[in-house]
Motif scaffolding. Sequence first.
Motif, PDB file in Angstrom:
ATOM      1  N   ILE A  16      41.782  31.602  -0.605  1.00 47.27           N
ATOM      2  CA  ILE A  16      41.717  30.950   0.552  1.00 47.27           C
ATOM      3  C   ILE A  16      43.158  29.860   0.905  1.00 47.27           C
ATOM      4  CG2 ILE A  16      40.594  29.686   2.710  1.00 47.27           C
ATOM      5  CD1 ILE A  16      37.774  30.977   0.882  1.00 47.27           C
ATOM      6  N   LEU A  17      43.527  30.650   1.741  1.00 42.99           N
ATOM      7  CA  LEU A  17      44.877  29.545   1.928  1.00 42.99           C
ATOM      8  C   LEU A  17      45.240  28.587   2.753  1.00 42.99           C
ATOM      9  CD1 LEU A  17      47.697  31.756  -0.050  1.00 42.99           C
ATOM     10  CD2 LEU A  17      46.926  29.433  -1.102  1.00 42.99           C
ATOM     11  N   ALA A  18      45.712  27.613   2.823  1.00 40.81           N
ATOM     12  CA  ALA A  18      45.042  27.016   3.862  1.00 40.81           C
ATOM     13  C   ALA A  18      47.023  26.505   3.927  1.00 40.81           C
ATOM     14  CB  ALA A  18      44.695  25.355   3.705  1.00 40.81           C
ATOM     15  N   HIS A  19      47.655  26.324   3.541  1.00 45.44           N
ATOM     16  CA  HIS A  19      49.681  26.337   3.348  1.00 45.44           C
ATOM     17  C   HIS A  19      49.927  27.540   3.041  1.00 45.44           C
ATOM     18  CE1 HIS A  19      49.060  26.289  -0.872  1.00 45.44           C
ATOM     19  NE2 HIS A  19      49.637  26.427  -1.209  1.00 45.44           N
ATOM     20  N   GLU A  20      51.395  27.365   2.834  1.00 42.54           N
ATOM     21  CA  GLU A  20      52.730  28.188   2.891  1.00 42.54           C
ATOM     22  C   GLU A  20      53.801  27.568   2.898  1.00 42.54           C
ATOM     23  OE1 GLU A  20      52.298  31.791   4.653  1.00 42.54           O
ATOM     24  OE2 GLU A  20      52.761  31.292   7.469  1.00 42.54           O
ATOM     25  N   TYR A  21      54.991  27.878   0.950  1.00 40.58           N
ATOM     26  CA  TYR A  21      55.319  27.201   1.483  1.00 40.58           C
ATOM     27  C   TYR A  21      56.722  28.539   1.361  1.00 40.58           C
ATOM     28  CZ  TYR A  21      53.549  22.834   0.075  1.00 40.58           C
ATOM     29  OH  TYR A  21      53.095  21.214   0.569  1.00 40.58           O
ATOM     30  N   LEU A  22      57.529  28.095   2.665  1.00 38.23           N
ATOM     31  CA  LEU A  22      58.708  29.079   1.796  1.00 38.23           C
ATOM     32  C   LEU A  22      60.095  28.309   1.902  1.00 38.23           C
ATOM     33  CD1 LEU A  22      57.396  30.306   5.697  1.00 38.23           C
ATOM     34  CD2 LEU A  22      56.916  31.174   3.671  1.00 38.23           C
ATOM     35  N   ILE A  23      61.145  28.878   2.561  1.00 35.23           N
ATOM     36  CA  ILE A  23      62.174  28.459   1.702  1.00 35.23           C
ATOM     37  C   ILE A  23      62.804  27.824   2.374  1.00 35.23           C
ATOM     38  CG2 ILE A  23      65.027  29.327   1.412  1.00 35.23           C
ATOM     39  CD1 ILE A  23      63.015  30.987  -0.592  1.00 35.23           C
ATOM     40  N   HIS A  24      63.149  27.548   3.807  1.00 34.29           N
ATOM     41  CA  HIS A  24      63.105  26.661   4.910  1.00 34.29           C
ATOM     42  C   HIS A  24      62.555  25.692   5.769  1.00 34.29           C
ATOM     43  CE1 HIS A  24      67.153  27.990   3.994  1.00 34.29           C
ATOM     44  NE2 HIS A  24      67.184  29.260   4.335  1.00 34.29           N
ATOM     45  N   GLU A  25      60.777  26.348   5.146  1.00 35.91           N
ATOM     46  CA  GLU A  25      60.096  25.066   6.123  1.00 35.91           C
ATOM     47  C   GLU A  25      59.183  25.640   4.902  1.00 35.91           C
ATOM     48  OE1 GLU A  25      59.691  26.763   9.632  1.00 35.91           O
ATOM     49  OE2 GLU A  25      58.155  28.704   9.267  1.00 35.91           O
ATOM     50  N   TYR A  26      57.746  24.784   5.263  1.00 34.63           N
ATOM     51  CA  TYR A  26      56.016  24.544   5.231  1.00 34.63           C
ATOM     52  C   TYR A  26      55.219  25.454   6.455  1.00 34.63           C
ATOM     53  CZ  TYR A  26      55.615  19.758   5.043  1.00 34.63           C
ATOM     54  OH  TYR A  26      55.316  18.403   5.646  1.00 34.63           O
ATOM     55  N   ARG A  27      54.034  25.408   6.400  1.00 33.18           N
ATOM     56  CA  ARG A  27      53.140  25.823   7.400  1.00 33.18           C
ATOM     57  C   ARG A  27      51.852  24.831   6.666  1.00 33.18           C
ATOM     58  NH1 ARG A  27      55.359  31.603   8.940  1.00 33.18           N
ATOM     59  NH2 ARG A  27      57.148  31.423   9.593  1.00 33.18           N
ATOM     60  N   LEU A  28      50.942  24.926   7.585  1.00 28.65           N
ATOM     61  CA  LEU A  28      50.006  24.109   7.343  1.00 28.65           C
ATOM     62  C   LEU A  28      48.557  24.550   8.610  1.00 28.65           C
ATOM     63  CD1 LEU A  28      50.962  20.753   6.274  1.00 28.65           C
ATOM     64  CD2 LEU A  28      50.016  22.949   5.204  1.00 28.65           C
ATOM     65  N   GLY A  29      47.577  24.609   8.089  1.00 33.58           N
ATOM     66  CA  GLY A  29      47.141  25.400   8.953  1.00 33.58           C
ATOM     67  C   GLY A  29      45.482  26.000   8.999  1.00 33.58           C
ATOM     68  N   GLU A  30      44.744  25.325   9.998  1.00 35.18           N
ATOM     69  CA  GLU A  30      43.092  25.389   9.337  1.00 35.18           C
ATOM     70  C   GLU A  30      42.871  27.002   8.887  1.00 35.18           C
ATOM     71  OE1 GLU A  30      40.379  22.940  12.045  1.00 35.18           O
ATOM     72  OE2 GLU A  30      42.213  21.596  11.858  1.00 35.18           O
ATOM     73  N   VAL A  31      41.501  27.102   8.166  1.00 36.35           N
ATOM     74  CA  VAL A  31      41.318  28.532   8.058  1.00 36.35           C
ATOM     75  C   VAL A  31      39.753  28.124   8.353  1.00 36.35           C
ATOM     76  CG1 VAL A  31      40.301  30.031   6.256  1.00 36.35           C
ATOM     77  CG2 VAL A  31      42.935  29.044   6.220  1.00 36.35           C
ATOM     78  N   LYS A  32      38.955  29.206   9.265  1.00 32.05           N
ATOM     79  CA  LYS A  32      37.402  28.722   9.698  1.00 32.05           C
ATOM     80  C   LYS A  32      36.877  29.643   9.434  1.00 32.05           C
ATOM     81  CE  LYS A  32      38.791  25.384  14.021  1.00 32.05           C
ATOM     82  NZ  LYS A  32      39.205  25.209  14.714  1.00 32.05           N
ATOM     83  N   ILE A  33      35.783  30.006   9.311  1.00 33.91           N
ATOM     84  CA  ILE A  33      35.335  30.813   8.499  1.00 33.91           C
ATOM     85  C   ILE A  33      33.624  30.728   8.955  1.00 33.91           C
ATOM     86  CG2 ILE A  33      33.727  32.275   6.849  1.00 33.91           C
ATOM     87  CD1 ILE A  33      36.703  31.572   5.067  1.00 33.91           C
ATOM     88  N   ASP A  80      50.947  25.215  11.924  1.00 35.32           N
ATOM     89  CA  ASP A  80      52.025  23.750  12.098  1.00 35.32           C
ATOM     90  C   ASP A  80      53.057  23.892  11.164  1.00 35.32           C
ATOM     91  OD1 ASP A  80      50.749  22.095  14.008  1.00 35.32           O
ATOM     92  OD2 ASP A  80      49.622  21.266  12.329  1.00 35.32           O
ATOM     93  N   ARG A  81      54.460  23.926  11.711  1.00 32.11           N
ATOM     94  CA  ARG A  81      55.958  24.107  11.221  1.00 32.11           C
ATOM     95  C   ARG A  81      56.529  23.402  10.137  1.00 32.11           C
ATOM     96  NH1 ARG A  81      57.459  29.392  13.509  1.00 32.11           N
ATOM     97  NH2 ARG A  81      58.808  30.256  11.869  1.00 32.11           N
ATOM     98  N   TYR A  82      57.093  22.858   9.315  1.00 31.46           N
ATOM     99  CA  TYR A  82      58.038  21.726   8.969  1.00 31.46           C
ATOM    100  C   TYR A  82      58.744  22.246   8.031  1.00 31.46           C
ATOM    101  CZ  TYR A  82      53.028  19.736  10.164  1.00 31.46           C
ATOM    102  OH  TYR A  82      51.762  19.021  10.391  1.00 31.46           O
ATOM    103  N   PRO A  83      59.838  21.750   8.865  1.00 34.37           N
ATOM    104  CA  PRO A  83      61.326  22.696   8.185  1.00 34.37           C
ATOM    105  C   PRO A  83      61.861  21.577   7.146  1.00 34.37           C
ATOM    106  CG  PRO A  83      61.660  21.824  11.023  1.00 34.37           C
ATOM    107  CD  PRO A  83      59.812  21.855  10.148  1.00 34.37           C
ATOM    108  N   VAL A  84      62.735  21.766   6.153  1.00 41.96           N
ATOM    109  CA  VAL A  84      63.236  20.845   5.426  1.00 41.96           C
ATOM    110  C   VAL A  84      64.667  21.341   4.883  1.00 41.96           C
ATOM    111  CG1 VAL A  84      60.275  20.877   3.754  1.00 41.96           C
ATOM    112  CG2 VAL A  84      62.468  22.972   3.434  1.00 41.96           C
ATOM    113  N   LYS A  85      65.432  20.241   4.716  1.00 37.58           N
ATOM    114  CA  LYS A  85      66.686  20.774   4.044  1.00 37.58           C
ATOM    115  C   LYS A  85      66.484  20.523   2.519  1.00 37.58           C
ATOM    116  CE  LYS A  85      67.888  18.577   8.814  1.00 37.58           C
ATOM    117  NZ  LYS A  85      68.597  18.241   9.614  1.00 37.58           N
TER     118      LYS A  85
END
Length: 178
Positions: free
Chosen positions: A92-109, A5-10
């Motif tokens: 094991i990452l469930a997030h990534e913070y980028l310049i203009h957005e952050y993303r969250l996603g489930e990891v299923k092993i 899921d992508r979440y834009p930031v200002k």
Amino acid sequence: MRKTDRYPVKGPNSLWQIYKTVSIWKIVKNVIVIEIARFTPFYKWKNWMYRKLLNMKVGDKTAFAYKVVPDIMFPEKISVGRNSIIGYNTTILAHEYLIHEYRLGEVKIGDNVMIGANSTILPGVDIGDGAVVSAGTLVHKDVPAGAMVGGNPMRIIYTKEEMDKRKKKTPSTVSTCN
């Protein structure tokens, strides 16, 4: 694209705005639990800490090796099946913070998965039952059940069918210990 899921930031980059997305107290608690678990030599204790204190889903007989780092911000988005091994120093990452957005996603092993040392698993990926991830792999997309993958960028080394053929040709070297 991974299932995130992508979440834009200002304004400033998303990591600078981290405490708008997750409580600092949650992070502090998670860091303490993860740091203790990283050095705990007892798998039952680690699994208990991950299940009860971080709300991760961890199957029976799963082993997190020395210095494994589950996501410190969203560990509850990680699930690991039964009888799997997460190798030394894996992240094991469930997030990534980028310049203009952050993303969250489930990891299923899945169940009976082997993840080699020093691997990194990105958010939004599924690793199927019986898969093998070689050491040092960047897992940036789904891994099919029974496949062997490796490298950076990750690629399929053997499919499940190819792995089954190899196992038939190679006599088992597994012994039982009492």
